[in-house]
Write an enzyme that holds these catalytic residues in place. Structure first.
Site, mmCIF file in Angstrom:
data_model
loop_
_atom_site.group_PDB
_atom_site.id
_atom_site.type_symbol
_atom_site.label_atom_id
_atom_site.label_comp_id
_atom_site.label_asym_id
_atom_site.label_seq_id
_atom_site.Cartn_x
_atom_site.Cartn_y
_atom_site.Cartn_z
ATOM 1 N N ARG A 88 0.858 -1.191 0.000
ATOM 2 C CA ARG A 88 0.000 0.000 0.000
ATOM 3 C C ARG A 88 0.887 1.232 0.000
ATOM 4 N NH1 ARG A 88 -2.078 3.123 4.890
ATOM 5 N NH2 ARG A 88 -3.796 4.364 4.118
ATOM 6 N N HIS A 132 -2.797 10.881 1.166
ATOM 7 C CA HIS A 132 -2.200 10.656 2.484
ATOM 8 C C HIS A 132 -1.578 11.990 2.931
ATOM 9 C CE1 HIS A 132 -0.742 7.200 5.207
ATOM 10 N NE2 HIS A 132 -0.426 8.312 5.831
ATOM 11 N N GLU A 177 -7.150 8.383 6.759
ATOM 12 C CA GLU A 177 -7.373 9.022 8.053
ATOM 13 C C GLU A 177 -7.841 10.478 7.968
ATOM 14 O OE1 GLU A 177 -3.983 8.532 10.607
ATOM 15 O OE2 GLU A 177 -4.104 6.348 10.554
ATOM 16 N N ASN A 299 -7.102 1.604 10.226
ATOM 17 C CA ASN A 299 -5.788 1.834 10.834
ATOM 18 C C ASN A 299 -5.967 1.779 12.343
ATOM 19 O OD1 ASN A 299 -4.926 2.294 8.253
ATOM 20 N ND2 ASN A 299 -4.338 4.430 8.571
ATOM 21 N N TYR A 301 -3.915 1.556 16.085
ATOM 22 C CA TYR A 301 -2.677 1.598 16.871
ATOM 23 C C TYR A 301 -2.924 1.302 18.357
ATOM 24 C CZ TYR A 301 -0.339 3.138 12.712
ATOM 25 O OH TYR A 301 0.182 3.158 11.446
ATOM 26 N N GLU A 365 -3.210 -0.216 8.304
ATOM 27 C CA GLU A 365 -2.026 0.151 9.092
ATOM 28 C C GLU A 365 -2.146 -0.437 10.490
ATOM 29 O OE1 GLU A 365 -1.022 4.342 9.439
ATOM 30 O OE2 GLU A 365 -1.490 4.672 7.325
HETATM 31 C C1 FCB Z 1 -0.958 7.109 10.985
HETATM 32 C C2 FCB Z 1 -0.564 7.644 9.632
HETATM 33 C C3 FCB Z 1 0.751 7.137 9.131
HETATM 34 C C4 FCB Z 1 1.779 7.024 10.236
HETATM 35 C C5 FCB Z 1 1.214 6.255 11.403
HETATM 36 C C6 FCB Z 1 2.177 6.055 12.525
HETATM 37 O O1 FCB Z 1 -1.783 8.010 11.606
HETATM 38 O O2 FCB Z 1 -1.548 7.329 8.676
HETATM 39 O O3 FCB Z 1 1.180 7.983 8.096
HETATM 40 O O4 FCB Z 1 2.235 8.264 10.578
HETATM 41 O O5 FCB Z 1 0.070 6.905 11.885
#
Ligand code: FCB
Length: 457
Positions: A88, A132, A177, A299, A301, A365
């Site tokens: 990607r 992006h 995002e 995405n 985290y 992500e």
């Molecule tokens: C996300 C972004 C990516 C990267 C990660 C850690 O928010 O999409 O570009 O910075 O975090």
């Protein structure tokens, strides 16, 4: 809303992913390409922002980054050697249309043409993100995402990109995002373009969504096979239900509901009335925004932990969040200070399947920054490896619970320009020495390569 649940993630037996599961890695144009002035590329808001004193750590910029623009054959070879099946990447709007809406720059498109051919030639499927975060500066000078026209320009650019690459690229995502673009970029000033007005955040969010919808129409019209959007979603954890619901609305539902249900969540609309009358939403917009998509990019985290605390000032990235304290999860942390809580990914995927059924999901992500050390030409990044292991187990648990998860793309292939953090935060599974541009696959990359090979853990 997410309560802490316990899944059996400790199972030491082999976990297999469904047949055809998509495995790969992700990057973004401004974070890796460099070549900021090559072949007619125009300036983006990140070129401007990174040159604004005090905005990016140590004044770092994306001017050179990983020099991927020139080294893409080497980077594709790294992926091939790791056995990755998908990649990607994002197309840089200011490379393709230097001033956003005027003449197309064929040399900019040539780069992506070469990259796509190189990928396909090495058996790697390209997955394209159209935006992006690198908005052409010329469009920002006209109001950027607070200007409704930007949405139409985005759709035009989407058609141009598809016109050149669509014969070989099947999967297209419009935005990466939009929450970050709107609320980090326009409501809190943390990201480019650095504006800090709650009302602008909501206006930008809507025009981003409109841009998504118009781009989906444009992509469909030019025959795109698979079209989606990538959202950064966080389950919100907290005993105080109104606080958790408020933050869930501002983080998740404000994007999920318009795209997948054709309406803004009523509670968010009500709460934001002190900042905006929402007059930027025109008749017909929500129909455009909510036309069917084929894939929702997730995405993930970490979850967001919130507590009600009187007197707490609003967190500017969540306008109207007075009285809510953020953070304080009881968990280990990454170098970003983000808690490592894989169960949040299971919760999130199951919640999406329950509340927004019918849309296949792909993790576009997931990954972690750690302070890596190079020892004798190797990087033993156990922290990242165990983060990825935990999150893949969590993703697997969601599949077992019924989530229609189609793939996983690790963030990131390479260490890169981590936005306001500059180069000091390393997310790559491949280490980049910025002085020599040497690439070293970290232990996490070698481990991931085995996961891909086995289609399991
Ligand atoms: C996300 C972004 C990516 C990267 C990660 C850690 O928010 O999409 O570009 O910075 O975090």
């Amino acid at each position: 809303m997410s309560a802490e649940k316990s899944y059996d993630l400790q199972d030491s037996g082999v976990l297999r992913f469904p047949e055809g599961f998509v495995w790969g890695a992700a990057t973004a144009a401004y974070q890796i390409e460099g070549a900021a002035r090559d072949d007619g590329r125009g300036p983006s808001i990140w070129d401007t922002f990174s040159r604004t004193p005090g905005k990016v750590h140590a004044g770092h910029t994306g001017d050179v980054a990983c020099d991927h623009y020139h080294r893409y054959p080497e980077d594709v070879a790294v992926m091939r050697d790791l056995g990755l099946r998908s990649y990607r990447f994002s197309v840089s709007w200011p490379r393709v249309r230097p001033d956003g809406s005027g003449p197309v720059n064929p040399r900019g498109l040539d780069f992506y043409d070469r990259l796509v051919d190189e990928l396909l030639g090495n058996g790697i499927t390209p997955i394209v993100t159209l935006y992006h975060w690198d908005l052409p500066q010329t469009l920002e000078d006209q109001g950027g995402w607070t200007n409704r026209e930007t949405a139409a320009h985005f759709a035009d650019y989407a058609a141009v990109a598809h016109g050149r690459l669509g014969d070989r690229v099947e999967t297209w995502t419009t935005l990466n995002e939009p929450w970050c673009s709107a609320f980090l970029g326009y409501a809190s000033g943390i990201h480019a373009p650095g504006l800090a007005e709650p009302a602008l955040g909501f206006t930008a969010a809507h025009h981003l969504l409109l841009g998504h919808g118009l781009a989906v129409q444009a992509l469909r019209a030019s025959g795109a096979a698979t079209v989606g959007i990538t959202l950064n979603l966080s389950p919100v954890i907290g005993d105080d239900t109104p606080a958790a619901e408020l933050v869930d609305g501002l983080q998740n539902r404000i994007f999920l509901d318009p795209v997948l249900r054709g309406e803004y969540p009523a509670d968010v609309v009500e709460r934001a009335r002190r900042f905006t009358d929402w007059s930027f939403v025109h008749d017909g917009d929500l129909e455009i925004i909510s036309q069917p998509i084929d894939l929702l990019g997730v995405n993930y985290y970490h979850p967001q932990t919130v507590t009600a605390r009187a007197g707490e000032p609003a967190n500017p990235v969540y306008p109207g969040s007075e009285g809510i304290a953020f953070g304080g999860a009881d968990a280990p942390q990454t170098a970003m200070g983000w808690p490592v809580q894989p169960f949040g990914l299971t919760d999130l995927l199951l919640r999406l399947s329950r509340d927004y059924p019918g849309t296949p999901l792909i993790i576009t992500e997931n990954g972690a920054a750690f302070d890596d050390v190079v020892e004798d030409g190797e990087v033993h990044d156990v922290g990242r490896l165990s983060y990825l292991d935990g999150h893949l187990r969590a993703a697997h648990a969601a599949i077992e619970g019924g989530a229609d998860l189609r793939g996983y793309l690790v963030w990131s292939l390479l260490d890169n320009f981590e936005w306001a953090e500059g180069y000091r935060k390393r997310f790559g599974v491949v280490h980049v020495d910025y002085a020599t541009q040497r690439r070293i696959p970290k232990d996490s990359a070698l481990w991931y390569s085995e996961v891909v090979r086995r289609n399991g853990l």
